[in-house]
Design an enzyme around this catalytic site. Structure first.
Site, PDB file in Angstrom:
ATOM      1  N   GLU A 196      93.879  -4.902  97.902  1.00  0.00           N
ATOM      2  CA  GLU A 196      92.594  -3.997  97.788  1.00  0.00           C
ATOM      3  C   GLU A 196      91.611  -4.608  97.220  1.00  0.00           C
ATOM      4  O   GLU A 196      91.839  -5.118  96.092  1.00  0.00           O
ATOM      5  CB  GLU A 196      93.122  -2.652  96.884  1.00  0.00           C
ATOM      6  CG  GLU A 196      91.809  -1.605  96.998  1.00  0.00           C
ATOM      7  CD  GLU A 196      92.230  -0.460  96.523  1.00  0.00           C
ATOM      8  OE1 GLU A 196      93.218  -0.029  95.766  1.00  0.00           O
ATOM      9  OE2 GLU A 196      91.051   0.503  96.474  1.00  0.00           O
ATOM     10  N   GLY A 220      93.670  -3.096  86.367  1.00  0.00           N
ATOM     11  CA  GLY A 220      94.915  -2.504  85.605  1.00  0.00           C
ATOM     12  C   GLY A 220      96.185  -2.491  86.359  1.00  0.00           C
ATOM     13  O   GLY A 220      96.888  -2.968  85.742  1.00  0.00           O
ATOM     14  N   GLU A 262      98.371   0.146  93.498  1.00  0.00           N
ATOM     15  CA  GLU A 262      99.320   1.407  94.068  1.00  0.00           C
ATOM     16  C   GLU A 262      99.957   0.779  95.351  1.00  0.00           C
ATOM     17  O   GLU A 262     100.363   1.873  95.922  1.00  0.00           O
ATOM     18  CB  GLU A 262      98.508   2.761  94.144  1.00  0.00           C
ATOM     19  CG  GLU A 262      97.437   2.621  95.231  1.00  0.00           C
ATOM     20  CD  GLU A 262      95.930   2.354  94.874  1.00  0.00           C
ATOM     21  OE1 GLU A 262      95.911   1.632  93.593  1.00  0.00           O
ATOM     22  OE2 GLU A 262      94.959   2.794  95.540  1.00  0.00           O
ATOM     23  N   GLU A 269      98.662   5.114  89.008  1.00  0.00           N
ATOM     24  CA  GLU A 269      99.195   4.581  90.223  1.00  0.00           C
ATOM     25  C   GLU A 269     100.196   5.185  90.931  1.00  0.00           C
ATOM     26  O   GLU A 269     100.441   5.385  92.050  1.00  0.00           O
ATOM     27  CB  GLU A 269      99.824   3.378  89.923  1.00  0.00           C
ATOM     28  CG  GLU A 269      98.908   2.387  89.064  1.00  0.00           C
ATOM     29  CD  GLU A 269      97.527   2.116  89.663  1.00  0.00           C
ATOM     30  OE1 GLU A 269      97.296   2.362  90.793  1.00  0.00           O
ATOM     31  OE2 GLU A 269      96.430   1.821  88.934  1.00  0.00           O
ATOM     32  N   HIS A 279      98.869   7.901  93.014  1.00  0.00           N
ATOM     33  CA  HIS A 279      98.073   7.536  94.221  1.00  0.00           C
ATOM     34  C   HIS A 279      99.237   7.592  95.495  1.00  0.00           C
ATOM     35  O   HIS A 279      98.706   7.561  96.778  1.00  0.00           O
ATOM     36  CB  HIS A 279      97.803   5.935  94.124  1.00  0.00           C
ATOM     37  CG  HIS A 279      96.278   5.878  93.570  1.00  0.00           C
ATOM     38  ND1 HIS A 279      95.227   6.237  93.984  1.00  0.00           N
ATOM     39  CD2 HIS A 279      95.801   5.037  92.645  1.00  0.00           C
ATOM     40  CE1 HIS A 279      94.105   6.042  93.638  1.00  0.00           C
ATOM     41  NE2 HIS A 279      94.693   5.062  92.756  1.00  0.00           N
ATOM     42  N   GLU A 304      89.940   7.658  94.064  1.00  0.00           N
ATOM     43  CA  GLU A 304      89.849   7.336  92.676  1.00  0.00           C
ATOM     44  C   GLU A 304      89.467   8.387  91.808  1.00  0.00           C
ATOM     45  O   GLU A 304      90.248   8.572  90.799  1.00  0.00           O
ATOM     46  CB  GLU A 304      89.332   5.996  92.678  1.00  0.00           C
ATOM     47  CG  GLU A 304      89.657   4.696  93.354  1.00  0.00           C
ATOM     48  CD  GLU A 304      91.018   4.261  93.033  1.00  0.00           C
ATOM     49  OE1 GLU A 304      91.523   5.086  92.060  1.00  0.00           O
ATOM     50  OE2 GLU A 304      91.623   3.563  93.619  1.00  0.00           O
TER      51      GLU A 304
END
Ligand code: HT7
Ligand code: ZN
Length: 880
Positions: free
Chosen positions: A122, A262, A265, A299, A302, A321
């Site tokens: 991503e 961080g 997902e 995560e 998601h 998000e």
């Protein structure tokens, strides 16, 4: 770089039904073979347009269509695209490319981190792995085979379920993974390394057992339990609160040391920055434990809000998000203290996101143009996006919101959709018209909401008039009114809540309600109000706006004590502190002696003395607004005056409340000494009170306080207390004790990268004179490297973002230093370079001398050579 516009969105000409990937991983290169089963997209029109595949930094080795090899004349290969003419509606493309993960320092695509192979796709990283339609609305079924030398890479992982594996003669082995769910390429992942894991399982609400594994380098195997507990809590919460069940037989997390954000997902194979999954009481603070819990949840959530239902294009990023941040915030509120979580989030939003919304990179929650999508993983998309979801939740109520989310997931499962689709599901489920509300998605900037009161003692009516406005932001001169939900209540002179009845209503309905302000100017009149009340406005920070009401300091003290809304009790204290600190700033600017309003001391004294108050709330109420927040509130931020004012106030509080602080500190520390550590809400609250009390006590700079600091530093059984004591020593004038503590800490933890990050940050954030020189010296420390984003954030990021007095030095050396690092990082890791330069983009906030210096550094970056699109976009927009 080219600008991409939302208005230019077109459905893809071709679809990829199946993606079969083979990775041969070697030390000096990787071979990727991709077989794409493709067809013309029936929704995109007729004819057979050229097929344009994305691809960057790929060495093309072979290409075939329907098993027919293509020669150079059969396709066009550019820097970022491969174009060819498909022979028919349905066809198969085979390509082989060579890539170089071993020298990939941008940490995008396939790269190596601490000896293991891993991916970050991503938003547009997959195009650095193979030629593909690298856009989120192209969803495909992936099968992945990877091979590597077995002794160095015993673990081979990808998305979905393992379906085959085997050994080769030359010491290599292979594994094949198949993901039964359609997904866009940005959710692809692979990992190969020498990893250990802990294992657990979760029984879903329909009775399926899911295997859970968290993988890590062997030396960190003891730091995974908290992450695993967090994962199981998240899975349960998503079932209970959203009715969402996990869908594969296995869920894996892998911790990697070099990671730009961080965590990620990827379907069934989340990849985490090790800082967001590793936690052990001796090496991670309470805050780090809470961050792990929140990121693991984010995560995991998601899997539905992002993976099962994904984004049509990257302009819709907040669809997944914002929603997922809202979901993780509610999860954290349920697991810990709801009020404290809200306080922390609001303080962060108002300091950081409001600054972004008022700066040159301001953009709507659904942007309509970008040059580099990586620059749009912003506080606006994430945090403001979450506030937008929270407002929908407030306006619709919990029940209708849940029906809306159920409808959204059912209606769009397996699809790539838009923010409009989300809103439509909410409207359809609730019957509420959100047409005007949608302006939160399209208009940037932070709305101002000025409130005026009027009381009629004869008619017994009390009215509140709301006037909203929103300052111009780049490309948006004029704004239309927003729908602003204002949660509120009215207090009588004893602090009791009044029943609320609006003019025209038959009867009073509760003591707290939500006023939906939707016009530029709007009045609400309450009837049956016997005496003039005191309003409590924007409870729980029900909308991301700058609300102003002319509260006196006495009224704020009253609200601090009596408001039934915990958030607003804290907020009243913050507003009181802001008023008092701004007065000190004015005094400093006029060269007057500083004099603190004794009401602030009185208010804090009663907070400290009240043993019935939650310790976490006491700690929050004792925390003065950050320098960055005071700067955000200023028209022109006077860095030195703000620092002097805040430090003066802290010293006065320390002096006046020393005995109370000392008593509360001793009680907390004694409890810490006698109770085994747990990362539970009660203990976290106690430690935060203990540590803030210590930081005030230390301002007395007495021998007895140094002794307690050293005692806590030496004997604490956890990082929360040890690090807080270290920070206090680092910021103290006790040079010998400081040097001793820093050396001991570094010696003990030198092999633990995440702990060393904290060691760097504590020093980088110290406002004592000479901060820049200390940071420059630390850049040469053996534990520091520009190649690791955590290190960059810990040292350079902490200095530029948290150490205002040193970073904003009047000779411009802080700015020069930051620009030098941005230029160096531009070549190594563009995403990190462009994030790092954020403080320079805020140049308009400062005095003209600093403005000129900051602009000068931005111009120097612009002229420094070939810039990445990431850095170019931020610098050029900042200078525009
Ligand atoms: N969705 C993930 C985004 C992300 C990312 C974006 C750009 C560059 C690197 C990245 N690593 C992860 C993270 C999330 O919001 O869950
Ligand atoms: Zn996310």
């Amino acid at each position: 770089p080219k600008t991409v516009y939302l208005k230019d969105y077109r459905a893809p000409d071709y679809l990829i039904d199946e993606t079969h990937l083979t990775f041969e991983l070697f030390e000096d290169h990787t071979l990727v073979h991709a077989q794409l089963v493709m067809r013309r997209n029936p929704a995109a029109g007729s004819g057979l347009p050229p097929l344009v595949l994305d691809g960057q930094q790929l060495e093309l080795l072979s290409l075939a269509v329907d098993d027919v090899p293509l020669g150079e004349g059969d396709y066009q290969l550019g820097d970022s695209h491969l174009t060819l003419q498909p022979p028919r509606d349905e066809f198969v493309i085979d390509s082989s490319v060579r890539i170089h993960p071993e020298s990939n320092t941008a940490l995008e695509g396939l790269y190596k981190s601490s000896g293991m192979f891993c991916t970050q796709c991503e938003a547009e990283g997959f195009r650095k792995i193979t030629f593909y339609l690298d856009r989120p609305d192209v969803m495909s079924k992936f099968t992945t085979t990877l091979s590597a030398v077995q002794k160095d890479y015993p673990v081979l992982l990808s998305n979905g379920n393992p379906i085959a594996s085997g050994q080769e003669e030359d010491g290599r082995h292979w594994a094949t993974w198949q993901d039964p769910f359609m997904k866009p390429a940005y959710l692809f992942a692979l990992v190969a390394g020498d990893l250990w894991c802990i294992e657990d399982s979760f029984r879903t609400m329909s009775g399926r057992d899911v295997a859970l594994r968290i993988y890590v380098e062997p030396e960190n195997i003891g730091k995974l339990q908290h992450g695993m507990d967090s994962l199981k809590k998240s899975m349960k919460w998503d079932e209970e609160v959203y009715g969402r069940e996990y869908d594969l037989d296995i869920f894996m997390i892998v911790a990697v040391n070099d990671f730009n954000m961080g965590a990620m997902e990827n379907k069934g194979l989340n990849i985490f920055n090790s800082s967001c999954v590793l936690a052990h009481p001796e090496t991670a603070t309470d805050a780090a434990h809470q961050r792990v819990e929140a990121v693991v949840a984010h995560e995991y959530f998601h899997n539905w809000s992002g993976n099962r239902v994904t984004c049509r294009d990257w302009f819709q990023l907040s669809l997944k998000e914002g929603f997922t941040v809202f979901r993780d915030a509610e999860f954290s509120a349920d697991m810990n203290s709801r009020t404290v979580k809200r306080i922390e989030d609001v303080a962060f939003l108002r300091t950081q996101q409001f600054a972004e919304d008022g700066g040159p990179m301001a953009h709507p929650v659904r942007p309509d143009a970008y040059m580099e999508i990586s620059n749009f993983y912003t506080l606006t998309i994430y945090e403001k996006g979450a506030e937008v979801l929270r407002m929908i939740h407030t306006l619709l109520g919990a029940e209708a919101f849940r029906q809306g989310s159920d409808l959204y997931f059912d209606r769009h499962d397996g699809q790539a959709v838009t923010c409009d689709d989300f809103i439509k599901a909410m409207e359809d489920a609730s019957g509420v018209d959100l047409a005007q509300f949608k302006r939160w998605y399209t208009q940037s900037g932070t709305p101002r909401l000025a409130v005026e009161e009027a009381y009629d003692p004869v008619a017994h009516t009390y009215s509140l008039t709301f006037r909203q406005s929103c300052p111009p932001t780049p490309g948006q001169e004029h704004k239309e009114p927003f729908v602003i939900p204002v949660a509120m209540g009215l207090l009588d002179a004893h602090g009791n809540e009044l029943p609320l009845r609006l003019a025209g209503e038959d009867a009073a309905d509760g003591t707290s309600r939500v006023l939906a302000v939707s016009a530029a100017e709007q009045r609400f009149t309450f009837v049956d109000v016997a005496h003039k009340p005191l309003p409590s406005l924007l409870r729980g920070f029900s909308a991301p706006v700058k609300l102003s009401f002319p509260y006196s300091r006495d009224q704020l003290m009253f609200l601090m004590q009596h408001d039934s809304d915990g958030f607003n009790r804290w907020e009243a204290g913050q507003q009181l502190s802001v008023q008092v600190l701004q007065e000190l700033v004015d005094q400093h600017q006029r060269d007057e002696a500083l004099s603190l309003d004794p009401r602030l001391i009185a208010a804090l004294r009663s907070v400290l003395a009240d043993e019935s108050l939650d310790a976490a709330m006491v700690a929050e109420m004792l925390s003065l607004p950050a320098e960055a927040y005071l700067a955000e509130l200023s028209e022109v931020a006077d860095v030195d005056a703000i620092h002097a004012a805040r430090e003066f106030a802290r010293r006065e509080i320390s002096r006046e409340l020393f005995d109370l602080l000392w008593a509360r500190y001793q009680t907390c520390r004694e409890a810490s000494r006698t109770t085994p550590y747990a990362a539970d809400a009660a203990q976290i609250a106690r430690r935060s009170l203990q540590n803030i009390a210590l930081s005030y006590l230390a301002l007395a700079a007495s021998d007895e306080v140094v002794d307690v600091c050293e005692e806590q530093f030496e004997h604490a059984d956890n990082m929360t207390e040890r690090l807080a004591a270290l920070a206090v020593l680092v910021n103290s004038p006790f040079e010998a004790e400081k040097a001793n503590a820093l050396a001991k800490f570094a010696d003990y933890f030198k092999d633990d990268a995440l702990v060393m990050d904290q060691w760097f940050s504590v020093q980088a954030g110290s406002p004592l004179p000479g901060g820049l020189e200390r940071v420059e010296a630390l850049m040469h420390h053996p534990a520091f490297t520009l190649k690791n984003p955590n290190k960059v954030r810990a040292l350079i990021g902490a200095f530029a973002n948290q150490n205002h007095v040193n970073f904003h030095r009047l000779d411009g050396a802080g700015y020069r230093f930051l620009a030098d690092q941005v230029i160096a990082l531009n070549a190594l890791n563009p995403q990190i370079a462009s994030r790092l330069l954020t403080p320079l983009t805020r140049w308009r906030k400062f005095d003209s001398a600093r403005q000129a210096l900051m602009r000068g550094e931005l111009e120097r970056i612009l002229a420094s050579g070939e810039l990445s699109s990431d850095v170019f976009e931020v610098v050029s927009k900042s200078l525009a």
